[in-house]
Enzyme design. Sequence first.
Site, short mmCIF file in Angstrom:
data_model
loop_
_atom_site.label_atom_id
_atom_site.label_comp_id
_atom_site.label_asym_id
_atom_site.label_seq_id
_atom_site.Cartn_x
_atom_site.Cartn_y
_atom_site.Cartn_z
N LEU A 9 0.83 -1.19 0.00
CA LEU A 9 0.00 0.00 0.00
C LEU A 9 0.87 1.25 0.00
O LEU A 9 1.75 1.41 0.86
CB LEU A 9 -0.92 0.00 1.22
CG LEU A 9 -1.92 -1.15 1.27
CD1 LEU A 9 -2.76 -1.07 2.54
CD2 LEU A 9 -2.80 -1.17 0.04
N GLY A 27 3.26 0.67 3.69
CA GLY A 27 4.55 1.25 3.31
C GLY A 27 4.91 2.42 4.18
O GLY A 27 4.72 3.56 3.78
N ASP A 76 9.76 9.52 9.26
CA ASP A 76 10.46 10.70 8.77
C ASP A 76 9.53 11.89 8.90
O ASP A 76 8.32 11.74 8.89
CB ASP A 76 10.85 10.50 7.30
CG ASP A 76 11.93 11.46 6.85
OD1 ASP A 76 12.09 12.52 7.47
OD2 ASP A 76 12.61 11.14 5.87
N LEU A 109 -5.24 3.73 -0.97
CA LEU A 109 -6.58 3.86 -0.40
C LEU A 109 -7.43 4.75 -1.30
O LEU A 109 -6.92 5.67 -1.94
CB LEU A 109 -6.49 4.46 1.00
CG LEU A 109 -5.75 3.63 2.05
CD1 LEU A 109 -5.66 4.37 3.37
CD2 LEU A 109 -6.42 2.28 2.24
N LEU A 167 -0.73 9.03 4.77
CA LEU A 167 -1.20 8.83 6.13
C LEU A 167 -0.14 8.12 6.97
O LEU A 167 0.71 7.41 6.43
CB LEU A 167 -2.47 7.97 6.13
CG LEU A 167 -3.64 8.45 5.27
CD1 LEU A 167 -4.80 7.47 5.36
CD2 LEU A 167 -4.09 9.84 5.69
#
Length: 124
Positions: free
Chosen positions: A22, A42, A46, A68, A88
């Site tokens: 994803l 994924g 960071d 998504l 997200l």
Amino acid sequence: FQIDTTQESYLDLFPLDKIVYLTPDSENVLEDIDPNKVYVLGGLVDESIHKKLTLRRAQEQSLQTARLPIREYMVKSVSSKNYHSETLAINQVFDVLSTYYETRSWPAALKAGVSPGKGYVLPD
């Protein structure tokens, strides 16, 4: 939910054709959750967003990708910041996926996981 952790790579644990990585940069929209697939969130730890990094990683590993369906079910909100991001945090993606799995409703799932600060809202 039962969660197992391991030091092993998902590439060593599952057949490549069963893995869906994803990433918000995929052209493929996740339309449904297939219980026979393994979904890799994924995630990067960071402060900045590295465009297409997770997509490139999945492509290098010859994995299917999906994103998504934020654009399909949500609209950009009007705000003074004019900030819109489909990227997200891992916990937000998990909330979306688990809510969708329970409700089979993308609007309910996206409402549960996509905070208004991302610049997307469900249409009225």
